[in-house]
Design an enzyme around this catalytic site. Structure first.
Site, PDB file in Angstrom:
ATOM      1  N   HIS A 160       0.810  -1.223   0.000  1.00 46.80           N
ATOM      2  CA  HIS A 160       0.000   0.000   0.000  1.00 46.80           C
ATOM      3  C   HIS A 160       0.841   1.270   0.000  1.00 46.80           C
ATOM      4  O   HIS A 160       0.305   2.359  -0.161  1.00 46.80           O
ATOM      5  CB  HIS A 160      -0.962  -0.016   1.187  1.00 46.80           C
ATOM      6  CG  HIS A 160      -2.040  -1.044   1.038  1.00 46.80           C
ATOM      7  ND1 HIS A 160      -3.280  -0.755   0.518  1.00 46.80           N
ATOM      8  CD2 HIS A 160      -2.048  -2.380   1.269  1.00 46.80           C
ATOM      9  CE1 HIS A 160      -4.011  -1.859   0.470  1.00 46.80           C
ATOM     10  NE2 HIS A 160      -3.285  -2.862   0.919  1.00 46.80           N
ATOM     11  N   ASP A 369       3.204   9.354  -1.312  1.00 45.69           N
ATOM     12  CA  ASP A 369       2.030   8.605  -0.883  1.00 45.69           C
ATOM     13  C   ASP A 369       1.809   7.474  -1.873  1.00 45.69           C
ATOM     14  O   ASP A 369       1.912   7.692  -3.087  1.00 45.69           O
ATOM     15  CB  ASP A 369       0.796   9.520  -0.887  1.00 45.69           C
ATOM     16  CG  ASP A 369      -0.124   9.261   0.298  1.00 45.69           C
ATOM     17  OD1 ASP A 369      -0.213   8.097   0.729  1.00 45.69           O
ATOM     18  OD2 ASP A 369      -0.760  10.215   0.771  1.00 45.69           O
TER      19      ASP A 369
HETATM   20  C1  GDG Z   1      -2.307   4.014   3.100  1.00 45.60           C
HETATM   21  C2  GDG Z   1      -1.258   4.606   2.153  1.00 45.60           C
HETATM   22  C3  GDG Z   1      -2.898   4.418   0.284  1.00 45.60           C
HETATM   23  C4  GDG Z   1      -8.831  10.238   7.234  1.00 45.60           C
HETATM   24  N1  GDG Z   1      -9.224  11.011   8.261  1.00 45.60           N
HETATM   25  C5  GDG Z   1     -10.338  10.480   8.721  1.00 45.60           C
HETATM   26  C6  GDG Z   1     -10.638   9.347   7.954  1.00 45.60           C
HETATM   27  N2  GDG Z   1      -9.708   9.236   7.052  1.00 45.60           N
HETATM   28  C7  GDG Z   1      -9.719   8.211   6.005  1.00 45.60           C
HETATM   29  C8  GDG Z   1      -9.799   8.854   4.644  1.00 45.60           C
HETATM   30  C9  GDG Z   1      -9.226   7.748   3.764  1.00 45.60           C
HETATM   31  C10 GDG Z   1      -8.230   7.074   4.696  1.00 45.60           C
HETATM   32  O1  GDG Z   1      -8.538   7.454   6.029  1.00 45.60           O
HETATM   33  C11 GDG Z   1      -6.812   7.557   4.424  1.00 45.60           C
HETATM   34  O2  GDG Z   1      -6.356   6.948   3.260  1.00 45.60           O
HETATM   35  P1  GDG Z   1      -5.129   7.549   2.422  1.00 45.60           P
HETATM   36  O3  GDG Z   1      -5.000   6.750   1.195  1.00 45.60           O
HETATM   37  O4  GDG Z   1      -5.379   8.996   2.146  1.00 45.60           O
HETATM   38  O5  GDG Z   1      -3.826   7.468   3.351  1.00 45.60           O
HETATM   39  P2  GDG Z   1      -3.161   6.355   4.384  1.00 45.60           P
HETATM   40  O6  GDG Z   1      -3.950   6.247   5.628  1.00 45.60           O
HETATM   41  O7  GDG Z   1      -1.752   6.791   4.563  1.00 45.60           O
HETATM   42  O8  GDG Z   1      -3.249   4.952   3.600  1.00 45.60           O
HETATM   43  C12 GDG Z   1      -1.946   5.353   1.020  1.00 45.60           C
HETATM   44  C13 GDG Z   1      -3.814   3.686   1.254  1.00 45.60           C
HETATM   45  O9  GDG Z   1      -3.083   3.072   2.309  1.00 45.60           O
HETATM   46  C14 GDG Z   1      -4.605   2.597   0.549  1.00 45.60           C
HETATM   47  O10 GDG Z   1      -3.761   1.734  -0.157  1.00 45.60           O
HETATM   48  O11 GDG Z   1      -3.684   5.195  -0.604  1.00 45.60           O
HETATM   49  O12 GDG Z   1      -0.993   5.862   0.111  1.00 45.60           O
HETATM   50  O13 GDG Z   1      -0.363   5.475   2.854  1.00 45.60           O
HETATM   51  O14 GDG Z   1     -10.211   6.821   3.409  1.00 45.60           O
HETATM   52  O15 GDG Z   1     -11.123   9.205   4.361  1.00 45.60           O
HETATM   53  N3  GDG Z   1     -11.720   8.574   8.152  1.00 45.60           N
HETATM   54  C15 GDG Z   1     -12.552   8.932   9.152  1.00 45.60           C
HETATM   55  N4  GDG Z   1     -12.306  10.024   9.950  1.00 45.60           N
HETATM   56  C16 GDG Z   1     -11.243  10.833   9.764  1.00 45.60           C
HETATM   57  O16 GDG Z   1     -11.058  11.820  10.463  1.00 45.60           O
HETATM   58  N5  GDG Z   1     -13.635   8.184   9.373  1.00 45.60           N
END
Ligand code: GDG
Length: 460
Positions: A160, A369
């Site tokens: 990821h 990312d």
């Molecule tokens: C890893 C990789 C890759 C965020 N704040 C809140 C919340 N979130 C949710 C978002 C989104 C998720 O968390 C974050 O996903 P991201 O992809 O932006 O980033 P990582 O957590 O670093 O994820 C990344 C991912 O895995 C999947 O493969 O894209 O590159 O680092 O869904 O909406 N959710 C809630 N409250 C919040 O305050 N409920």
């Protein structure tokens, strides 16, 4: 390995398991949950609990046709495997930050040991026809350990995070001991073509593999495996619907009223140094400095739920951001306007989707990312009649697909400030054109397409 288990299940393995009826499961967790429900299956991983002994007992929960099996970690194993090696060495290395790598051989040993224990327990639960899908950097050697336990099933792996170029990976001590274990999988999935190039480069030029016709790699010992890019996505229709529904939500209305007609810029990121938050705050300050006409006309809302709060770097970034937000507000705020609203807690998804829809600009500027799901969620949540603009880092995997965002180098505060200004003044016709192009991408490649494409490639 027992063979009496039900045939043909999907077995998902990840460090953390999203147990049924747990909230805040996030995009990935619900995607995997849906895949499991469709195929019937098992989800195996760490319980999230620290106990006297690692894996002393396997906790089972059944929910419909899905079984959840989790094990506890001892304090020492948790500290070595999770905090020490996975988050103290691998996470910074995979995000191009060798300067932050805290490598200790004892941490790597703990990491290998926990992977071995996972394999021992998991192999007892696997049936002959099950397909195994392992997730993320915590479990790189799990495939090799499972093979040692006699597991002959199809085993896939998905990373990821980004994968840096071989020239950087070799800075990790004992990198071959770790990375060559990836060749035990049948299929390695990464997010982008860039990550795939890095993986192939490492195997072909560091690990002595050769590329065979048909795209499989062959290790010196003869083992064959494949690698390919599968850009992860979101549940686009469900998220778009949640954002529409949020229009009539009282809390969203409160936010809207509080803006008093000002344009909202939104950022949503786990508090992590890979997300480029200090640079983002600086770029916003630069915008205020050079565009006094925007004062009192814009509000920047940064939501940054804490993550892995015990690690030193995270405490530091938290302090830096509090100082920076305080400094910017101290300098530019007026009695009735604060330019930055910085919030250190998480919100339920139904509110987030309404916040995204309210924002004229989605500001997503990680330094690195793997994908960045927030960028895709922001696009899915827009009102088609009056969509906002996405400002997106070139170093997020999402930039490979969302090419109609305003793409920026997150370290270049001038460029980010330019993009913000362009986004805030962009005409409706251009906003709609860009949004349609991006929405088209995430409608075609949504989370269902991602998981089906991967599983099809693994089992074909
Ligand atoms: C890893 C990789 C890759 C965020 N704040 C809140 C919340 N979130 C949710 C978002 C989104 C998720 O968390 C974050 O996903 P991201 O992809 O932006 O980033 P990582 O957590 O670093 O994820 C990344 C991912 O895995 C999947 O493969 O894209 O590159 O680092 O869904 O909406 N959710 C809630 N409250 C919040 O305050 N409920």
């Amino acid at each position: 390995m027992t063979s009496a288990k039900r045939a043909g299940r999907l077995v998902v393995v990840s460090n953390r398991v999203a147990l049924p009826r747990q909230t805040a499961t996030g995009g990935l967790a619900s995607a995997l949950q849906a895949a499991l429900q469709e195929h019937g299956g098992l989800w195996f991983g760490w319980s999230g609990k620290v106990a006297a002994q690692t894996g002393a007992e396997v906790h089972h929960i059944a929910d419909g046709n899905v079984d959840y099996a989790t094990i506890d970690l001892s304090r020492e194993d948790h500290d070595d495997f999770y905090t020490g090696f996975a988050n103290g060495a691998l996470w910074p290395m995979l995000h191009y930050r060798p300067d932050l790598v805290d490598y200790q051989r004892s941490h790597l040993d703990g990491y290998l040991k926990v992977n071995e224990l996972f394999a021992e327990e998991l192999s007892k639960l696997i049936g002959r026809d099950d397909t195994i899908w392992v997730h993320d950097y915590h479990l790189i050697p799990l495939g090799t350990m499972l093979r040692k336990c006699g597991v002959k099933n199809r085993i896939g792996f998905f990373l990821h995070t980004p994968l840096p170029a071989a020239g950087l990976l070799i800075a990790l001590p004992n990198h071959r001991e770790l990375l060559e274990t990836l060749s035990s999988y049948d299929l390695i999935g990464v997010h982008t073509a860039r990550d795939l190039r890095a993986l192939e480069d490492y195997f072909l030029h560091e690990a002595g593999a050769v590329m065979r016709l048909g795209g499989r790699m062959r290790m010196p010992g003869g083992r064959l495996f494949r690698a390919a890019a599968f850009p992860i996505s979101i549940d686009t229709p469900a998220i778009a619907e949640a954002a529409r529904a949020a229009e009539s939500n009282e809390e969203i209305d409160q936010l809207r009223r509080s803006l008093q007609g000002r344009s909202l810029i939104i950022g949503v990121d786990r508090l992590d140094y890979s997300k480029g938050l200090p640079q983002r705050f600086e770029a916003f300050a630069r915008l205020l400095e050079r565009a006094p006409e925007l004062h009192r006309k814009i509000t920047f809302l940064q939501i940054a739920p804490p993550s892995r709060g015990t690690v030193q770097e995270y405490r530091q970034i938290r302090r830096d951001l509090e100082r920076s937000a305080g400094h910017i507000n101290g300098k530019y705020a007026t009695p009735d306007w604060a330019p930055i609203r910085y919030i250190n807690k998480s919100f339920p998804h139904r509110l987030l989707s309404g916040y995204y829809r309210t924002a004229r600009v989605g500001l997503v500027t990680p330094l690195r990312d793997g994908m960045n799901l927030v960028a895709k969620e922001y696009v899915a949540c827009q009102n088609p009649d009056n969509p906002g603009v996405l400002v997106l880092s070139r170093f997020a995997g999402a930039a490979m697909e969302l090419t109609d965002a305003l793409l920026v180098n997150p370290a270049d505060t001038e460029e980010v400030a330019d993009a913000l200004q362009q986004a805030l003044t962009m005409r409706l016709s251009e906003r709609r054109e860009r949004w349609h192009a991006m929405m088209d991408v995430i409608e075609k490649n949504d989370i269902t397409a991602w998981r089906n494409t991967y599983l099809h490639a693994l089992t074909r």
